[in-house]
Design an enzyme around this catalytic site. Structure first.
Site, mmCIF file in Angstrom:
data_model
loop_
_atom_site.group_PDB
_atom_site.id
_atom_site.type_symbol
_atom_site.label_atom_id
_atom_site.label_comp_id
_atom_site.label_asym_id
_atom_site.label_seq_id
_atom_site.Cartn_x
_atom_site.Cartn_y
_atom_site.Cartn_z
ATOM 1 N N GLY A 30 -36.394 15.844 60.269
ATOM 2 C CA GLY A 30 -37.349 16.391 59.322
ATOM 3 C C GLY A 30 -38.773 16.121 59.739
ATOM 4 O O GLY A 30 -39.058 15.783 60.886
ATOM 5 N N GLY A 31 -39.686 16.249 58.751
ATOM 6 C CA GLY A 31 -41.101 16.112 59.058
ATOM 7 C C GLY A 31 -41.497 14.707 59.466
ATOM 8 O O GLY A 31 -42.368 14.529 60.314
ATOM 9 N N MET A 32 -40.867 13.689 58.866
ATOM 10 C CA MET A 32 -41.238 12.310 59.161
ATOM 11 C C MET A 32 -40.243 11.598 60.052
ATOM 12 O O MET A 32 -40.625 10.711 60.808
ATOM 13 C CB MET A 32 -41.395 11.513 57.862
ATOM 14 C CG MET A 32 -42.637 11.806 57.085
ATOM 15 S SD MET A 32 -42.926 10.540 55.822
ATOM 16 C CE MET A 32 -41.469 10.718 54.798
ATOM 17 N N VAL A 73 -32.460 11.449 61.400
ATOM 18 C CA VAL A 73 -31.292 10.752 60.862
ATOM 19 C C VAL A 73 -30.172 10.827 61.886
ATOM 20 O O VAL A 73 -29.841 11.908 62.380
ATOM 21 C CB VAL A 73 -30.832 11.375 59.524
ATOM 22 C CG1 VAL A 73 -29.610 10.640 58.994
ATOM 23 C CG2 VAL A 73 -31.955 11.347 58.506
ATOM 24 N N LYS A 83 -31.953 6.299 59.427
ATOM 25 C CA LYS A 83 -33.142 7.146 59.503
ATOM 26 C C LYS A 83 -34.289 6.362 60.111
ATOM 27 O O LYS A 83 -34.589 5.245 59.686
ATOM 28 C CB LYS A 83 -33.544 7.656 58.112
ATOM 29 C CG LYS A 83 -34.705 8.642 58.145
ATOM 30 C CD LYS A 83 -34.928 9.286 56.785
ATOM 31 C CE LYS A 83 -36.042 10.331 56.848
ATOM 32 N NZ LYS A 83 -36.227 11.024 55.546
ATOM 33 N N ASP A 115 -38.297 17.205 44.708
ATOM 34 C CA ASP A 115 -37.761 18.201 45.638
ATOM 35 C C ASP A 115 -36.280 18.454 45.370
ATOM 36 O O ASP A 115 -35.466 18.499 46.283
ATOM 37 C CB ASP A 115 -37.964 17.744 47.083
ATOM 38 C CG ASP A 115 -37.760 18.886 48.080
ATOM 39 O OD1 ASP A 115 -37.923 20.066 47.674
ATOM 40 O OD2 ASP A 115 -37.432 18.616 49.248
#
Length: 439
Positions: A51-53, A56, A71, A164
């Protein structure tokens, strides 16, 4: 084949969520420094999502001898590190059966933070909805969604909002379990709302580039309505409330709206707002309500539609105050009780009673029929008693009986003849009564 930490290879699935870059000066909670963890404690497997940050990976904790999801932060600015640590700590503090548990939060010797959590099995709710081809199959998903609502209710009581919620972030296990995942943009309610822009962080472009690479199964065919956007607007356009789409501060009622949108999708098979262009979806969200659920799912129960409509009210003041209120109504629906969000008609109340109490209804019907039959018998008997005197007083010649006629009847009853009547031939004269003068 398993690999030691650091030997992972790029995965073929990419996470949906984009987070807003941190704004300079964004306040943060005081937190203790992360402890160093020996990478040798974990045997790394393949990449699960990116993902963005962070990324995983599947891993095995050699100390506990269990499979975990691990993660790690991908890199970037110190502000992204702060946000990553906040995500890890928020998730670790939420102890609920329908929230993925965190086993360990730490950092590698090189300073990169990570956290290990339960490796969750199951399928995203939207995939399950796609396979539910008839209204009954979709309605059967409501009890599976209730645990997710209860998990968010628990989070709200802990002062945390998810921000979200969408079908992709609710996993349904094969043994009946329901798990809410991806708390990447969750925050504490008492924290000031960030209002970032893409230019506020030098990692914004990297986040966009990372998430726009959506190869393989997780990304294939997904629509923009299901992607979490970044910038001043944080969340997923197809499921976020209008105030979140406008970049305004949000509270627990934003999660309530998203849970309503999730139910909307489950019952109708489509998101409330859909399309291929994020900006077009946001414009539609801000200018008009979605197609009524009763139109897209006409066979859905009216009281369940009432729950969804209350949760998705455009004005936050008209929604449930938090997820606990929504959970109460949804539980009442799943157990056949009355829900507070819907006003029942008298006929609906009667039919609900009949459906829920068939034996009692049958007994009451028999009792009512017996009462009616008894009443009819009483009325018939009363009418018969009223007609009897009239029949007794009426004669074939018509008219009422005179004294002469009554006397004649009495004489006839004694075997004599009426007074003054001539004797028949051969008939002896009447005997004189005792004491009467002889003629």
């Amino acid at each position: 084949m398993a690999r030691r930490h650091g030997e992972g290879e790029p995965g073929d699935e990419v996470a949906d969520t984009l987070v807003a870059p941190a704004e300079p000066g964004e306040p943060e909670r005081e937190a203790p420094a992360l402890v160093d963890v020996d990478p040798g404690h974990y045997e790394m497997g393949g990449e699960v999502a990116r993902g963005g940050m962070g990324v995983v990976r599947r891993a095995r904790d050699l100390r506990a001898q269990r499979e975990v999801a691990l993660k790690e932060l991908l890199g970037g600015s110190e502000k992204l590190r702060v946000r990553f640590e906040r995500e890890a700590r928020i998730t670790a503090q939420l102890q609920h059966p329908s929230i993925v548990p965190v086993y360990e939060v730490g950092q590698w010797p090189d300073g990169r933070p990570f956290y290990a959590m339960k490796l969750v099995g199951g399928r995203p709710l939207d995939d399950v909805v796609d396979e539910a081809l008839d209204p009954d199959a979709r309605l059967a998903l409501v009890p599976r969604i209730l645990p997710a609502v209860e998990a968010i209710a628990y989070a709200h009581e802990q002062g945390v909002i998810h921000r979200d919620l969408k079908p992709a972030n609710v996993l349904l296990g094969e043994f009946g379990e329901t798990v809410v995942i991806d708390w990447g943009i969750a925050r504490f309610m008492d924290e000031p709302e960030e209002a970032p822009t893409p230019e506020a962080s030098d990692t914004a472009g990297d986040e966009r580039a990372t998430t726009e690479k959506r190869p393989s199964s997780l990304g294939a065919g997904r629509r923009s309505s299901k992607l979490t956007v970044e910038g001043a607007v944080v969340g997923t356009p197809g499921y976020m409330p209008p105030e979140q789409a406008m970049g305004r501060p949000v509270d627990a009622r934003a999660d309530v709206y998203a849970l309503g949108a999730l139910l909307y999708h489950a019952l109708s098979g489509e998101p409330p707002y859909d399309g291929t262009d994020v900006q077009a979806i946001l414009v539609e969200l801000l200018t008009e309500p979605p197609v009524p659920l009763a139109t897209r799912a006409p066979s859905a129960p009216s009281d369940l539609i009432g729950i969804v409509e209350k949760a998705m009210a455009r004005d936050p003041a008209d929604r449930y105050a938090d997820a606990r209120e929504l959970a109460r109504d949804l539980e009442a629906f799943t157990t056949g009780r009355l829900v507070g969000a819907y006003r029942y008609s008298s006929w609906e109340l009667i039919t609900r009673f009949v459906r829920r109490n068939p034996a009692l209804t049958a007994a009451l019907a028999i009792l009512a029929a017996s009462a009616v039959a008894f009443a009819v018998a009483i009325v018939a008997a009363q009418r018969e008693s009223e007609r009897a005197p009239a029949r007794a007083g009426a004669r074939p010649g018509g008219g009422a009986a005179t004294p002469a006629r009554r006397s004649a009847r009495r004489g006839g009853a004694r075997g004599g003849r009426p007074a003054g009547a001539a004797r028949e031939p051969g008939e002896p004269p009447p005997r004189a009564r005792a004491g009467a003068p002889a003629r």
